[in-house]
Design a protein around this motif. Sequence first.
Motif, PDB file in Angstrom:
ATOM      1  N   GLY A 155      -4.068  -8.100 -11.746  1.00  0.00           N
ATOM      2  CA  GLY A 155      -3.834  -7.404 -10.433  1.00  0.00           C
ATOM      3  C   GLY A 155      -4.973  -8.160  -9.218  1.00  0.00           C
ATOM      4  N   GLU A 156      -6.089  -9.016 -10.052  1.00  0.00           N
ATOM      5  CA  GLU A 156      -7.190  -9.313  -9.355  1.00  0.00           C
ATOM      6  C   GLU A 156      -6.414 -10.460  -8.670  1.00  0.00           C
ATOM      7  OE1 GLU A 156     -10.824 -12.205 -10.979  1.00  0.00           O
ATOM      8  OE2 GLU A 156     -10.256 -11.483 -12.147  1.00  0.00           O
ATOM      9  N   LYS A 157      -5.495 -11.297  -8.493  1.00  0.00           N
ATOM     10  CA  LYS A 157      -4.825 -12.148  -7.579  1.00  0.00           C
ATOM     11  C   LYS A 157      -4.065 -11.850  -6.842  1.00  0.00           C
ATOM     12  CE  LYS A 157      -4.048 -14.830 -12.194  1.00  0.00           C
ATOM     13  NZ  LYS A 157      -3.589 -15.776 -12.667  1.00  0.00           N
ATOM     14  N   LYS A 158      -4.198 -10.132  -6.542  1.00  0.00           N
ATOM     15  CA  LYS A 158      -3.217  -9.225  -5.954  1.00  0.00           C
ATOM     16  C   LYS A 158      -3.616  -8.812  -5.014  1.00  0.00           C
ATOM     17  CE  LYS A 158       0.430  -9.328  -9.008  1.00  0.00           C
ATOM     18  NZ  LYS A 158       1.933  -7.829  -9.523  1.00  0.00           N
ATOM     19  N   VAL A 159      -5.312  -9.178  -4.580  1.00  0.00           N
ATOM     20  CA  VAL A 159      -5.726  -7.740  -4.036  1.00  0.00           C
ATOM     21  C   VAL A 159      -6.515  -8.422  -3.223  1.00  0.00           C
ATOM     22  CG1 VAL A 159      -6.550  -6.555  -6.053  1.00  0.00           C
ATOM     23  CG2 VAL A 159      -7.887  -8.045  -5.695  1.00  0.00           C
ATOM     24  N   ALA A 160      -6.453  -9.602  -1.749  1.00  0.00           N
ATOM     25  CA  ALA A 160      -6.711 -10.467  -0.922  1.00  0.00           C
ATOM     26  C   ALA A 160      -6.329  -9.621   0.033  1.00  0.00           C
ATOM     27  CB  ALA A 160      -6.296 -11.173  -0.433  1.00  0.00           C
ATOM     28  N   SER A 180      -0.846   7.039  -4.191  1.00  0.00           N
ATOM     29  CA  SER A 180      -2.216   6.874  -3.029  1.00  0.00           C
ATOM     30  C   SER A 180      -0.449   5.677  -2.228  1.00  0.00           C
ATOM     31  CB  SER A 180      -3.310   6.818  -3.042  1.00  0.00           C
ATOM     32  OG  SER A 180      -4.034   7.928  -3.450  1.00  0.00           O
ATOM     33  N   LEU A 181      -0.700   5.120  -2.818  1.00  0.00           N
ATOM     34  CA  LEU A 181       0.234   3.674  -2.550  1.00  0.00           C
ATOM     35  C   LEU A 181       1.167   4.099  -2.503  1.00  0.00           C
ATOM     36  CD1 LEU A 181      -1.615   0.469  -4.116  1.00  0.00           C
ATOM     37  CD2 LEU A 181      -1.925   0.966  -1.512  1.00  0.00           C
ATOM     38  N   ASN A 182       2.040   4.457  -2.771  1.00  0.00           N
ATOM     39  CA  ASN A 182       3.714   5.152  -3.005  1.00  0.00           C
ATOM     40  C   ASN A 182       3.563   6.253  -1.262  1.00  0.00           C
ATOM     41  OD1 ASN A 182       4.756   3.499  -4.692  1.00  0.00           O
ATOM     42  ND2 ASN A 182       4.371   4.417  -6.712  1.00  0.00           N
ATOM     43  N   ALA A 183       2.906   6.658  -1.752  1.00  0.00           N
ATOM     44  CA  ALA A 183       2.478   7.877  -0.328  1.00  0.00           C
ATOM     45  C   ALA A 183       2.528   7.281   0.395  1.00  0.00           C
ATOM     46  CB  ALA A 183       1.220   8.903  -0.643  1.00  0.00           C
ATOM     47  N   TYR A 184       2.013   6.293   0.772  1.00  0.00           N
ATOM     48  CA  TYR A 184       1.834   5.344   2.440  1.00  0.00           C
ATOM     49  C   TYR A 184       3.654   4.227   1.833  1.00  0.00           C
ATOM     50  CZ  TYR A 184      -2.907   6.343   2.980  1.00  0.00           C
ATOM     51  OH  TYR A 184      -4.626   6.396   3.117  1.00  0.00           O
ATOM     52  N   LYS A 185       3.879   3.953   1.412  1.00  0.00           N
ATOM     53  CA  LYS A 185       5.119   3.265   1.319  1.00  0.00           C
ATOM     54  C   LYS A 185       6.147   4.737   1.526  1.00  0.00           C
ATOM     55  CE  LYS A 185       6.380  -0.133  -1.218  1.00  0.00           C
ATOM     56  NZ  LYS A 185       6.582  -0.999  -2.351  1.00  0.00           N
ATOM     57  N   LYS A 186       5.854   5.954   1.388  1.00  0.00           N
ATOM     58  CA  LYS A 186       7.316   6.796   1.596  1.00  0.00           C
ATOM     59  C   LYS A 186       6.713   6.751   2.966  1.00  0.00           C
ATOM     60  CE  LYS A 186       7.619   7.772  -3.403  1.00  0.00           C
ATOM     61  NZ  LYS A 186       7.590   8.708  -4.542  1.00  0.00           N
ATOM     62  N   GLY A 187       5.523   7.375   3.767  1.00  0.00           N
ATOM     63  CA  GLY A 187       5.223   7.873   4.691  1.00  0.00           C
ATOM     64  C   GLY A 187       4.822   9.232   4.671  1.00  0.00           C
ATOM     65  N   GLU A 188       4.208   9.322   3.496  1.00  0.00           N
ATOM     66  CA  GLU A 188       3.798  10.810   3.310  1.00  0.00           C
ATOM     67  C   GLU A 188       2.182  10.564   3.358  1.00  0.00           C
ATOM     68  OE1 GLU A 188       4.702  11.231  -0.927  1.00  0.00           O
ATOM     69  OE2 GLU A 188       6.592  11.465  -0.714  1.00  0.00           O
ATOM     70  N   ARG A 189       1.632   9.745   3.679  1.00  0.00           N
ATOM     71  CA  ARG A 189       0.329   9.188   4.842  1.00  0.00           C
ATOM     72  C   ARG A 189       0.669   8.769   5.673  1.00  0.00           C
ATOM     73  NH1 ARG A 189      -4.994   8.223   0.307  1.00  0.00           N
ATOM     74  NH2 ARG A 189      -4.744  10.667  -0.826  1.00  0.00           N
ATOM     75  N   HIS A 228      -0.473   6.380   8.346  1.00  0.00           N
ATOM     76  CA  HIS A 228      -1.882   5.472   8.618  1.00  0.00           C
ATOM     77  C   HIS A 228      -0.900   3.821   8.637  1.00  0.00           C
ATOM     78  CE1 HIS A 228      -5.506   2.626   8.459  1.00  0.00           C
ATOM     79  NE2 HIS A 228      -6.625   4.051   8.257  1.00  0.00           N
ATOM     80  N   PRO A 229      -0.914   2.745   9.307  1.00  0.00           N
ATOM     81  CA  PRO A 229      -0.946   2.198  10.400  1.00  0.00           C
ATOM     82  C   PRO A 229      -0.567   0.696   9.066  1.00  0.00           C
ATOM     83  CG  PRO A 229      -0.909   3.205  11.986  1.00  0.00           C
ATOM     84  CD  PRO A 229      -1.443   3.818  11.025  1.00  0.00           C
ATOM     85  N   SER A 230      -1.904   0.421   9.162  1.00  0.00           N
ATOM     86  CA  SER A 230      -2.488  -0.433   8.791  1.00  0.00           C
ATOM     87  C   SER A 230      -2.052  -0.408   7.193  1.00  0.00           C
ATOM     88  CB  SER A 230      -4.364  -1.084   8.070  1.00  0.00           C
ATOM     89  OG  SER A 230      -4.350  -0.968   9.995  1.00  0.00           O
ATOM     90  N   MET A 231      -2.180   0.516   6.452  1.00  0.00           N
ATOM     91  CA  MET A 231      -2.040   1.369   5.046  1.00  0.00           C
ATOM     92  C   MET A 231      -0.638   1.148   4.454  1.00  0.00           C
ATOM     93  SD  MET A 231      -4.522   0.908   3.076  1.00  0.00           S
ATOM     94  CE  MET A 231      -4.241   1.254   1.267  1.00  0.00           C
ATOM     95  N   ARG A 232       0.137   2.378   5.939  1.00  0.00           N
ATOM     96  CA  ARG A 232       1.325   1.451   5.282  1.00  0.00           C
ATOM     97  C   ARG A 232       2.016   0.386   5.430  1.00  0.00           C
ATOM     98  NH1 ARG A 232       7.039   4.971   7.280  1.00  0.00           N
ATOM     99  NH2 ARG A 232       8.038   4.659   5.742  1.00  0.00           N
ATOM    100  N   GLY A 233       0.994  -0.329   5.991  1.00  0.00           N
ATOM    101  CA  GLY A 233       1.779  -2.267   6.267  1.00  0.00           C
ATOM    102  C   GLY A 233       1.637  -3.190   5.254  1.00  0.00           C
ATOM    103  N   ILE A 234       0.315  -2.271   4.869  1.00  0.00           N
ATOM    104  CA  ILE A 234       0.145  -3.210   3.002  1.00  0.00           C
ATOM    105  C   ILE A 234       0.584  -2.734   1.600  1.00  0.00           C
ATOM    106  CG2 ILE A 234      -1.692  -2.980   1.665  1.00  0.00           C
ATOM    107  CD1 ILE A 234      -4.172  -3.265   3.983  1.00  0.00           C
ATOM    108  N   ILE A 252       1.624  -2.529  -6.992  1.00  0.00           N
ATOM    109  CA  ILE A 252       1.074  -1.618  -6.703  1.00  0.00           C
ATOM    110  C   ILE A 252       0.611  -0.936  -8.047  1.00  0.00           C
ATOM    111  CG2 ILE A 252       0.910   0.779  -7.125  1.00  0.00           C
ATOM    112  CD1 ILE A 252       3.069  -0.114  -4.716  1.00  0.00           C
ATOM    113  N   ALA A 253       1.506  -1.403  -9.111  1.00  0.00           N
ATOM    114  CA  ALA A 253      -0.172  -0.989 -10.865  1.00  0.00           C
ATOM    115  C   ALA A 253      -0.769  -2.116 -11.127  1.00  0.00           C
ATOM    116  CB  ALA A 253       2.165  -0.859 -11.475  1.00  0.00           C
TER     117      ALA A 253
END
Length: 220
Positions: free
Chosen positions: A33-38, A73-82, A84-90, A99-100
């Motif tokens: 995960g440390e390599k994926k948080v840019a 939370s990240l899955n909720a952004y992916k599904k559109g349940e949350r 937020h344009p920036s967070m969904r894009g990420i 994500i894990a």
Amino acid sequence: MNKLLLTLSSLLVASATAFSAHAQEAKGDAKAGEKKVAMCIGCHGIPGYQASFPEVHRVPMISGQNAKFIVSSLNAYKKGERKHPSMRGIADTLSEQDIADVAAYYEDHGKGAAAAPARTPAPSAKVAELLNKGGCIACHGDNFNKPIDPSYPKVGGQHADYLFVALKSYKTEGNATWGRANGIMGGIAKQFSNAELKELSAYIASLPGELKTVPQSKFR
């Protein structure tokens, strides 16, 4: 008898499917995960960093947060349940394993940092009444840092302005770019006026917490 066998067979299939789905759940690797948080550190790795959408507020502290909540939370952004344009894009760029791994990284991030002992302030009579009305401690636990389920967030000590914006988002409906679809939190938040949500947010933020913003080396 045939109907009974069919029912038992259906139950076995359903159980096997549920077990299979659980078994296939991605296991997070903090080092990976440390390599994926840019994409995360530009906001969540800068102490005091403020977002301007939908209003100016500090971005949430996520170092020390429950990994399962970050995954949820990240899955909720992916599904559109949350919304937020920036967070969904990420979130849309991340695989289940990504994500894990990111979640595992942030859960572990900053655990070695020493925290000064802090006194737990008592709520005012009005805030105590509001907390009781919302049943907040029932899910978020002692000092709002011991949630009954790891898929629920730690919120004690979180930024008050972020908590206020987040709570209002559960009340927002019919907005294409902002709001959160969560039946439980929506039902709770809608009981309160925005002024009451602000009071609740201020108190929860005043509590000692485990959440931090730990600058990544890029920004130190």
